[in-house]
Scaffold this motif. Structure first.
Motif, PDB file in Angstrom:
ATOM      1  N   PRO A 199       0.808  -1.222   0.000  1.00 58.32           N
ATOM      2  CA  PRO A 199       0.000   0.000   0.000  1.00 58.32           C
ATOM      3  C   PRO A 199       0.845   1.278   0.000  1.00 58.32           C
ATOM      4  N   PHE A 200       2.161   1.132   0.255  1.00 55.16           N
ATOM      5  CA  PHE A 200       3.018   2.329   0.279  1.00 55.16           C
ATOM      6  C   PHE A 200       3.769   2.528  -1.040  1.00 55.16           C
ATOM      7  N   LEU A 201       3.483   1.676  -2.005  1.00 55.60           N
ATOM      8  CA  LEU A 201       4.135   1.814  -3.315  1.00 55.60           C
ATOM      9  C   LEU A 201       3.437   2.962  -4.050  1.00 55.60           C
ATOM     10  N   ASP A 202       4.206   3.979  -4.471  1.00 55.44           N
ATOM     11  CA  ASP A 202       3.535   5.125  -5.102  1.00 55.44           C
ATOM     12  C   ASP A 202       3.457   4.968  -6.615  1.00 55.44           C
ATOM     13  N   THR A 203       2.915   5.975  -7.273  1.00 52.96           N
ATOM     14  CA  THR A 203       2.664   5.847  -8.717  1.00 52.96           C
ATOM     15  C   THR A 203       3.964   5.777  -9.517  1.00 52.96           C
ATOM     16  N   GLU A 204       5.062   6.218  -8.906  1.00 46.92           N
ATOM     17  CA  GLU A 204       6.358   6.110  -9.621  1.00 46.92           C
ATOM     18  C   GLU A 204       7.101   4.845  -9.226  1.00 46.92           C
ATOM     19  N   ARG A 205       6.385   3.903  -8.634  1.00 51.40           N
ATOM     20  CA  ARG A 205       6.949   2.622  -8.192  1.00 51.40           C
ATOM     21  C   ARG A 205       8.057   2.818  -7.164  1.00 51.40           C
ATOM     22  N   LEU A 206       7.898   3.838  -6.325  1.00 52.83           N
ATOM     23  CA  LEU A 206       8.852   4.058  -5.236  1.00 52.83           C
ATOM     24  C   LEU A 206       8.110   3.940  -3.917  1.00 52.83           C
ATOM     25  N   CYS A 207       8.856   3.741  -2.854  1.00 53.35           N
ATOM     26  CA  CYS A 207       8.231   3.569  -1.549  1.00 53.35           C
ATOM     27  C   CYS A 207       7.908   4.951  -0.966  1.00 53.35           C
ATOM     28  N   ALA A 208       6.606   5.196  -0.728  1.00 59.63           N
ATOM     29  CA  ALA A 208       6.183   6.506  -0.223  1.00 59.63           C
ATOM     30  C   ALA A 208       6.711   6.739   1.184  1.00 59.63           C
ATOM     31  N   LEU A 209       6.807   5.682   1.965  1.00 59.62           N
ATOM     32  CA  LEU A 209       7.305   5.846   3.341  1.00 59.62           C
ATOM     33  C   LEU A 209       8.761   6.302   3.319  1.00 59.62           C
ATOM     34  N   GLN A 210       9.553   5.643   2.493  1.00 62.57           N
ATOM     35  CA  GLN A 210      10.976   5.969   2.422  1.00 62.57           C
ATOM     36  C   GLN A 210      11.165   7.378   1.864  1.00 62.57           C
ATOM     37  N   ARG A 211      10.404   7.679   0.818  1.00 59.92           N
ATOM     38  CA  ARG A 211      10.533   8.978   0.169  1.00 59.92           C
ATOM     39  C   ARG A 211      10.248  10.114   1.165  1.00 59.92           C
ATOM     40  N   ARG A 212       9.204   9.920   1.997  1.00 61.63           N
ATOM     41  CA  ARG A 212       8.833  11.028   2.883  1.00 61.63           C
ATOM     42  C   ARG A 212       9.543  11.018   4.233  1.00 61.63           C
ATOM     43  N   HIS A 213       9.905   9.813   4.690  1.00 61.98           N
ATOM     44  CA  HIS A 213      10.428   9.763   6.065  1.00 61.98           C
ATOM     45  C   HIS A 213      11.824   9.156   6.162  1.00 61.98           C
ATOM     46  N   GLY A 214      12.410   8.797   5.030  1.00 61.44           N
ATOM     47  CA  GLY A 214      13.798   8.311   5.054  1.00 61.44           C
ATOM     48  C   GLY A 214      13.895   6.801   5.173  1.00 61.44           C
ATOM     49  N   GLU A 215      15.076   6.286   4.818  1.00 56.19           N
ATOM     50  CA  GLU A 215      15.321   4.846   4.771  1.00 56.19           C
ATOM     51  C   GLU A 215      15.201   4.197   6.156  1.00 56.19           C
ATOM     52  N   ALA A 216      15.560   4.973   7.195  1.00 54.31           N
ATOM     53  CA  ALA A 216      15.593   4.400   8.541  1.00 54.31           C
ATOM     54  C   ALA A 216      14.223   3.906   9.010  1.00 54.31           C
ATOM     55  N   VAL A 217      13.172   4.411   8.399  1.00 60.18           N
ATOM     56  CA  VAL A 217      11.830   4.036   8.843  1.00 60.18           C
ATOM     57  C   VAL A 217      11.376   2.681   8.256  1.00 60.18           C
ATOM     58  N   LEU A 218      12.092   2.198   7.259  1.00 65.49           N
ATOM     59  CA  LEU A 218      11.669   0.937   6.606  1.00 65.49           C
ATOM     60  C   LEU A 218      11.818  -0.256   7.550  1.00 65.49           C
ATOM     61  N   PRO A 219      10.903  -1.221   7.463  1.00 65.41           N
ATOM     62  CA  PRO A 219      11.115  -2.478   8.192  1.00 65.41           C
ATOM     63  C   PRO A 219      12.401  -3.136   7.697  1.00 65.41           C
ATOM     64  N   ASP A 220      13.010  -3.964   8.547  1.00 64.43           N
ATOM     65  CA  ASP A 220      14.291  -4.593   8.191  1.00 64.43           C
ATOM     66  C   ASP A 220      14.223  -5.332   6.859  1.00 64.43           C
ATOM     67  N   ILE A 221      13.126  -6.051   6.655  1.00 60.58           N
ATOM     68  CA  ILE A 221      13.052  -6.878   5.446  1.00 60.58           C
ATOM     69  C   ILE A 221      13.097  -6.010   4.187  1.00 60.58           C
ATOM     70  N   CYS A 222      12.467  -4.826   4.244  1.00 57.50           N
ATOM     71  CA  CYS A 222      12.469  -3.933   3.075  1.00 57.50           C
ATOM     72  C   CYS A 222      13.858  -3.318   2.904  1.00 57.50           C
ATOM     73  N   ALA A 223      14.505  -2.953   4.024  1.00 53.68           N
ATOM     74  CA  ALA A 223      15.832  -2.332   3.935  1.00 53.68           C
ATOM     75  C   ALA A 223      16.853  -3.325   3.379  1.00 53.68           C
ATOM     76  N   ASN A 224      16.761  -4.573   3.767  1.00 53.55           N
ATOM     77  CA  ASN A 224      17.771  -5.554   3.334  1.00 53.55           C
ATOM     78  C   ASN A 224      17.432  -6.254   2.024  1.00 53.55           C
ATOM     79  N   PHE A 225      16.164  -6.306   1.647  1.00 49.00           N
ATOM     80  CA  PHE A 225      15.761  -7.056   0.446  1.00 49.00           C
ATOM     81  C   PHE A 225      16.596  -6.606  -0.749  1.00 49.00           C
ATOM     82  N   PRO A 226      17.057  -7.536  -1.563  1.00 41.54           N
ATOM     83  CA  PRO A 226      16.844  -8.989  -1.595  1.00 41.54           C
ATOM     84  C   PRO A 226      17.961  -9.767  -0.887  1.00 41.54           C
ATOM     85  N   ARG A 227      18.688  -9.092  -0.009  1.00 41.91           N
ATOM     86  CA  ARG A 227      19.784  -9.791   0.686  1.00 41.91           C
ATOM     87  C   ARG A 227      19.208 -10.648   1.805  1.00 41.91           C
TER      88      ARG A 227
END
Ligand code: SF4
Length: 433
Positions: free
Chosen positions: A82-110
């Protein structure tokens, strides 16, 4: 034993290809949110009523769950985040920075795994670029030292733990056992089917004393059990033993119709849950090319014959290439998915053989592969086409089938419990497919 972090070589080459990616990591995945990140996310959106409402609406809390799974992001009905925006980017990351992402999103696909003191980095084939890097290069699955861990993984601290406990013989000896499995898979003078049979035979030999929760290594019995473990592993270093397994296995003639029925029912069941256009197109193509797509009773034996003939043809045209995909996949699976996650080594090998069988059916049923197999000899660009079909097949199955609860339950049910010889028999059936 070295405590240096290791990573598989293909991960040194991996770069996210972002807008050129044929898929996106923000669809079709289950995203758990750990307690610390749940708080971080809530604090980050606190000053934006709109974001706070959006977050609240799409978080499924899991209060009794483990710390690392205090909530899940609820995907939209089409499978997208639900946070994927129309430009296929993460709206949460775009507005609040990478640190707010859950671990799985920050590390994916590692994929980061901690074996006792040591960290290993691999990747998930659910990402098409990881699948390309992992499957198509000869040296892709070689381990390398990873001195600067943060260069490869944004959050190494989010590693999955394989607890290595001196009191628990299953995990305590796991690295030694895995090293023996890896050596067997590296015996490329034998077909992969025979190597899977060797893994099955080895696991069968350990099955009555080496498993999760075993008490065979306690007290005075420990020395004897350790000697037996070492002897069994040693036995599978012997060229005579390997040759005997290869010969016995090669002499088996196993019916493939029931396997075709099982594998296609797995694919159909996943397609029915709405896994998106790419997966649906792949599965429809497989069913069509094996003539299993209409409403009349399926002729599984005829589909099996088509499969077997086509596999033979693929071997003749592009055998080396096709063998590389499955060799790398099998090695990768041993690195990426610790066998200690399953109650016994035999069950782990069973699941591996089941996955390989399913992948083989899907690759051979792929419409582009069916077309390639009609040509009398390899043509310009045909290897590229085959590579494309393989990456698509392995990636889509990794993403939509291999981790699906229904598939895992099916695998568990099929493996059976406490019937070692029967499970070994099924390993051989799938290995032979
Ligand atoms: S799936 Fe892989 S390549 Fe595609 S956007 Fe995600 S990380 Fe990048």
């Amino acid at each position: 034993m070295s405590t240096e972090p290791t990573l598989l070589r293909y991960m040194t080459r991996f770069r996210c290809i972002a807008e050129r990616c044929e898929d996106t990591c923000c669809t079709g995945l289950k995203v758990p949110v750990g307690e610390a990140h749940l708080r971080k996310m809530q604090e980050a959106v606190a000053n934006s009523p709109e974001d706070a409402a959006h977050l609240h609406q799409h978080l499924l809390t899991n209060p009794g769950g483990p710390l690392s799974e205090r909530a899940f992001i609820q995907m939209r009905p089409d499978g997208h985040c639900p946070f994927l925006d129309t430009e296929r980017l993460c709206a949460l990351q775009r507005r609040h920075g990478e640190a707010v992402l859950p671990d799985i999103c920050a590390n994916f696909p590692r994929v980061v795994t901690r074996w006792g003191e040591r960290v290993e980095i691999s990747g998930t084939l659910a990402c098409p670029e990881v699948a390309r890097q992992c499957l198509l290069e000869e040296d892709a699955v070689e381990p390398e030292p990873a001195l600067a861990l943060s260069q490869y993984v944004p959050r190494p601290e989010a590693a999955r733990d394989v607890r290595v406990d001196g009191e628990d013989a299953y995990t305590f000896h796991a690295e030694t056992v895995r090293a023996a499995l890896l050596r067997l898979v590296h015996r490329r003078e034998y077909p992969l089917a025979s190597r899977l049979a060797m893994l099955g035979q080895l696991a069968h030999g350990l099955d009555d004393f080496y498993f999760r929760g075993t008490e065979s290594f306690q007290g005075e019995a420990r020395a004897e059990s350790e000697a037996r473990l070492s002897e069994e592993l040693q036995r599978f270093e012997s060229p005579e033993v390997l040759e005997a397994v290869h010969q016995d296995f090669g002499g088996l003639s196993l019916p493939g119709g029931p396997c075709v029925g099982l594998f296609t029912s797995v694919l159909k069941a996943r397609m029915a849950t709405g896994r998106g256009e790419r997966f649906t197109t792949l599965v429809r193509g497989v069913l069509e090319s094996l003539r299993l797509d209409d409403d009349s009773p399926a002729d599984l034996d005829a589909a099996w014959r088509t499969y077997a003939e086509r596999w033979h043809r693929l071997e003749a045209l592009h055998g080396e290439r096709a063998r590389l995909y499955f060799h790398n996949y099998t090695l990768h699976q041993l690195w990426r998915a610790p066998f200690t996650d399953t109650p016994s080594l035999l069950e782990y090998v069973f699941r591996l053989a089941l996955r390989v069988g399913l992948l083989r059916l899907t690759l051979v049923g792929h419409l582009r592969v069916a077309e390639l197999c009609l040509t009398p000899s390899p043509t310009a660009g045909s290897q590229e086409q085959l590579d494309g079909a393989a990456v698509e097949t392995f990636q889509l199955l990794a993403k939509h089938v291999e981790q699906a609860p229904g598939f895992l339950t099916l695998a568990e049910g099929l493996a059976g419990e406490g019937r070692s010889a029967e499970t070994l028999g099924k390993v051989l059936v799938f290995a032979a497919f």
